[in-house]
Write an enzyme that holds these catalytic residues in place. Sequence first.
Site, PDB file in Angstrom:
ATOM      1  N   CYS A 287      52.872  62.527  32.977  1.00 47.22           N
ATOM      2  CA  CYS A 287      52.787  61.213  33.694  1.00 47.22           C
ATOM      3  C   CYS A 287      53.975  61.138  34.737  1.00 47.22           C
ATOM      4  O   CYS A 287      53.963  61.621  35.700  1.00 47.22           O
ATOM      5  CB  CYS A 287      52.710  59.970  32.767  1.00 47.22           C
ATOM      6  SG  CYS A 287      52.431  58.544  33.529  1.00 47.22           S
TER       7      CYS A 287
ATOM      8  N   HIS B  97      49.335  61.010  27.555  1.00 44.49           N
ATOM      9  CA  HIS B  97      50.430  60.600  26.560  1.00 44.49           C
ATOM     10  C   HIS B  97      49.851  60.595  25.190  1.00 44.49           C
ATOM     11  O   HIS B  97      48.756  61.354  25.146  1.00 44.49           O
ATOM     12  CB  HIS B  97      51.204  59.206  26.463  1.00 44.49           C
ATOM     13  CG  HIS B  97      51.896  58.947  27.817  1.00 44.49           C
ATOM     14  ND1 HIS B  97      52.951  59.257  28.060  1.00 44.49           N
ATOM     15  CD2 HIS B  97      51.515  58.324  28.947  1.00 44.49           C
ATOM     16  CE1 HIS B  97      53.493  58.643  29.436  1.00 44.49           C
ATOM     17  NE2 HIS B  97      52.666  58.458  29.938  1.00 44.49           N
TER      18      HIS B  97
HETATM   19  N1  GLN Z   1      56.061  55.095  37.227  1.00 45.82           N
HETATM   20  C1  GLN Z   1      54.796  55.600  36.927  1.00 45.82           C
HETATM   21  C2  GLN Z   1      53.624  54.983  37.077  1.00 45.82           C
HETATM   22  O1  GLN Z   1      53.608  54.120  36.529  1.00 45.82           O
HETATM   23  C3  GLN Z   1      54.811  56.402  35.772  1.00 45.82           C
HETATM   24  C4  GLN Z   1      54.846  55.912  34.482  1.00 45.82           C
HETATM   25  C5  GLN Z   1      54.505  56.767  33.352  1.00 45.82           C
HETATM   26  O2  GLN Z   1      55.338  57.806  33.172  1.00 45.82           O
HETATM   27  N2  GLN Z   1      54.029  56.331  32.279  1.00 45.82           N
HETATM   28  O3  GLN Z   1      52.849  55.584  37.703  1.00 45.82           O
END
Ligand code: GLN
Length: 240
Positions: A96, A190
């Site tokens: 992510c 995740h």
């Molecule tokens: N800030 C990023 C987004 O919202 C990554 C968020 C995350 O790693 N879950 O796209």
Amino acid sequence: MRIMKLTMCHLYPELLNLYGDTGNVLALFKRCQWRNIQLDVIEHHMGDKVDFKDVDMFFVGAGAASEQSIAVHDMKNIKANLKDAVEQGKVLLAICGGYQLLGQYYQGKGGTADGLGLFDFYTEPADSHFVGNIVVKTEDYYLVGFENHIGKTYLNGLKPLGQVISGFGNNGEDKTEGVRYKNAIGTYLHGPLLPKNPKLCDEIIAIALKNKYNIANLEELDDSLEIKAREHILKSMGQK
Ligand code: GLN
């Protein structure tokens, strides 16, 4: 008996660690240990000297925009070494926010921010969050996970990790999920990803063993619990 030993470098664990991403490191460790493979986990923190000579695999977890903006500064110091490692076929798994950082740019705290530029993909802001469970089909198996991101990633011709069966994936538009270049994988999943997807976890271990020891086969493990859990997830998402 020869003890096989692998080394994993966990990048910025104090910053990039959302939603149990460290569980991915634990899954790799346990599945190595169950096969008598020693997995040494070293950590790379901000400002550390760069020494990736003995590293077989790299892991970078997710983070919100504020953590991303801190990490990306230091990442510039490791870019050349990381690029070499990826070109040599070493494993890199990025989740992510960590995945977004490897591209050209992403939505940072106060607007667009430069990524590391290791790969050509880029990330634009979406109007709303992409959140929920996700199922992805790779060439060989289904991946299950959970996604929560506001960034929409466009691959710019790169190969995705898989196709979205249910969920949003890279951008909610083109049905692609993640990126795969050689043995580098970026993904929005995740979950954490590897405990839920033992096949991917084993694929990563197998690549690292092949690179280091030229050994192709991995001993089978009893995955009945994982299979049951996955069946439950797939069923709850109308995929079985
Ligand atoms: N800030 C990023 C987004 O919202 C990554 C968020 C995350 O790693 N879950 O796209």
